[in-house]
Design a protein around this motif. Sequence first.
Motif, PDB file in Angstrom:
ATOM      1  N   THR A 366      16.429  45.555  32.386  1.00 52.06           N
ATOM      2  CA  THR A 366      15.672  45.025  33.518  1.00 52.06           C
ATOM      3  C   THR A 366      16.418  43.862  34.144  1.00 52.06           C
ATOM      4  N   GLN A 367      15.834  43.293  35.178  1.00 53.20           N
ATOM      5  CA  GLN A 367      16.376  42.115  35.847  1.00 53.20           C
ATOM      6  C   GLN A 367      15.458  40.926  35.582  1.00 53.20           C
ATOM      7  N   ASP A 370      12.107  40.790  37.398  1.00 53.90           N
ATOM      8  CA  ASP A 370      11.056  41.670  36.889  1.00 53.90           C
ATOM      9  C   ASP A 370      10.237  40.956  35.817  1.00 53.90           C
ATOM     10  N   THR A 374       6.328  39.786  36.141  1.00 52.19           N
ATOM     11  CA  THR A 374       5.391  40.346  35.167  1.00 52.19           C
ATOM     12  C   THR A 374       4.568  39.239  34.529  1.00 52.19           C
ATOM     13  N   LEU A 434       5.732  45.110  31.845  1.00 51.22           N
ATOM     14  CA  LEU A 434       7.066  44.948  32.417  1.00 51.22           C
ATOM     15  C   LEU A 434       7.552  46.258  33.021  1.00 51.22           C
ATOM     16  N   ASP A 435       7.359  47.364  32.305  1.00 48.99           N
ATOM     17  CA  ASP A 435       7.753  48.669  32.847  1.00 48.99           C
ATOM     18  C   ASP A 435       7.051  48.953  34.165  1.00 48.99           C
ATOM     19  N   LYS A 438       8.306  46.606  36.982  1.00 54.09           N
ATOM     20  CA  LYS A 438       9.660  47.002  37.363  1.00 54.09           C
ATOM     21  C   LYS A 438       9.630  48.238  38.263  1.00 54.09           C
ATOM     22  N   GLU A 439       8.779  49.185  37.930  1.00 57.83           N
ATOM     23  CA  GLU A 439       8.660  50.394  38.751  1.00 57.83           C
ATOM     24  C   GLU A 439       8.113  50.065  40.137  1.00 57.83           C
ATOM     25  N   GLY A 442      10.640  48.439  42.210  1.00 56.29           N
ATOM     26  CA  GLY A 442      11.659  49.406  42.579  1.00 56.29           C
ATOM     27  C   GLY A 442      11.345  50.172  43.847  1.00 56.29           C
ATOM     28  N   ARG A 588      15.759  47.812  44.195  1.00 56.93           N
ATOM     29  CA  ARG A 588      15.113  46.889  43.288  1.00 56.93           C
ATOM     30  C   ARG A 588      16.062  45.807  42.789  1.00 56.93           C
TER      31      ARG A 588
END
Length: 591
Positions: A366-367, A370, A374, A434-435, A438-439, A442, A588
Amino acid sequence: MIPATYVTLDQLPLTPNGKIDTKALPAPGPERPDLATSYTAPRTDTERTLASVWGDILGIDTVGIHDNFFELGGDSIISIQMIARAKKFGLHLTPRMIFKHQTIAEIAVHAGATTLVDAEQGRVVGDVPLTPIQHWFFEKELPAFDHFNQAELLATDALDPDVLRLALTDLIEHHDALRLRCENGDDGWRQYLDESVDTDVLDVHDLSDVAADALSAVSFGIAEETQNELDLAKGPLIRCALLELGATRGQRLLIAVHHLAVDGVSWRILLEDLGSCYEQRAAGRTPRLPAKTTSFRAWAERLRGFAESDAARAEFAYWAEAKPGGQVPRDRDGHNDLGSASTVAATLTPDETRALLRDVPRNFSTQINDALLTALAQALRDWTGDDETLIGLEGHGREDLFSDVDLSRTVGWFTSVFPVALRLAPGAGPVESLDSVKEQLGRIPNKGVGYGILRHLGAPDVASVLGRQPVPEVNFNYLGQFSRDLPGIGRYAPADEPKGHSISPDGMRWNVLDVTAAVEGDTFGVYVGYSTALHDRETVERLADGVIGHLRALIAGSAEGAADSRRTTPGVPLTDIGDTDMAAILKRFSI
């Protein structure tokens, strides 16, 4: 509980009571972090140059050619610094190149593939179209448009005022945005780059006889005067004050620049160039700075053309999506003015900061942005009870929209501001959240820069739709990483020393909560600006502590191997994907 780093000392520092003085313990040195890839030394001149640049900017003494830029703690702001630094050595890089290849070995192969860049090397003068962020600024109701600055206070030693004046003149000559002028007429605001160079922007104040208990008040008065001396119509847009504090107290250098001419990335460029100009002038040489990159005027003109393009129009569907209301609870109803403004802060330890910058991005693929967003979304949910929140997100705005544009050394206000609706699944833990975030990030096209282009430069029907959407009350900005030392000129002064009001205290705050994050030295901090007329300090402290708490949960999850089953192999560059897929990934690559 196993230390990541060992530091050997001849003896432990002690307090007067004989206990270990933890504050006097040295920070761990700049060792290469523990990566999954083994160290491989640079083999070519290009690789050695890139390794030196990476190590210098990231603060790591040894960088291998297969080490991943983001796993070493890099981010998008640092990538711009790296591009500018590499340019000094004749290497042409782009953010796209860094994000696609990520390692020195791969980047070095492409570093010589230069593209003809539109960059005037002489003094740029004449009319400049307003950019989206400038339209946004002039739409605000301000009591004093002249008094909306950014300022830095530096601790310096034995600077020669005459040499400093020459260096400041060199700076204004080289960076066109410092010669910006703005006028409000019958057709609204217009701006242009003036041909004349301001040469009298430094005042020197001898405070050596001022008592220690009065020094702060006297310094504040000088800072207030300096911050109030900028003039959009006549100039200058930069003013400086050098405070001579005496032989044992050193100097302080206050630099105030109107926000229309500067942003966070620009400050890094200006301070580095000021240090370089000062050193060269002190040595009796005429300063030579790296070549200019694309001018602010050329960028503004290109944005106007992009606003009418099919590519910009294609983003409208995303930005027009329905958004949540964006309001946050209040402790009381009040006047959200600058006179009631206050700030709370919460920090991670240096060890936690290193884990956040290196372990979390590596283990969760990840970055840094993100993870920060989160944690903020989770903390807001803890407070409001809502799984959905609307956040105003600031980006550096220097995006890869045009192949022949390079903004890595261009000074100006490029910031992009755009709304982001974040939704968290009920009961989701830190990794799952976090997932999800991140999505969602994106999906943002062109890292958010298109929103302002459509909102302020786009067709009236498009702009009106975006103008009717809910306005976020929480704004977030990650400023990146800052080293304390500024070669050639000094170092950042302690944060509690007076800089004066950068913005007229008679105006209104634009957001209910301003959340800023940054890494200063070896410490990550989150700073929440608020109005005491709306919120109790305890309320905002709980929010800031909540952000830190959720970041610690991500750090703990990374350390415990929570990401092992979903982690991609580190250090493997994305070399086998096409341009279409690359464009989707770049969406993203946010600040």
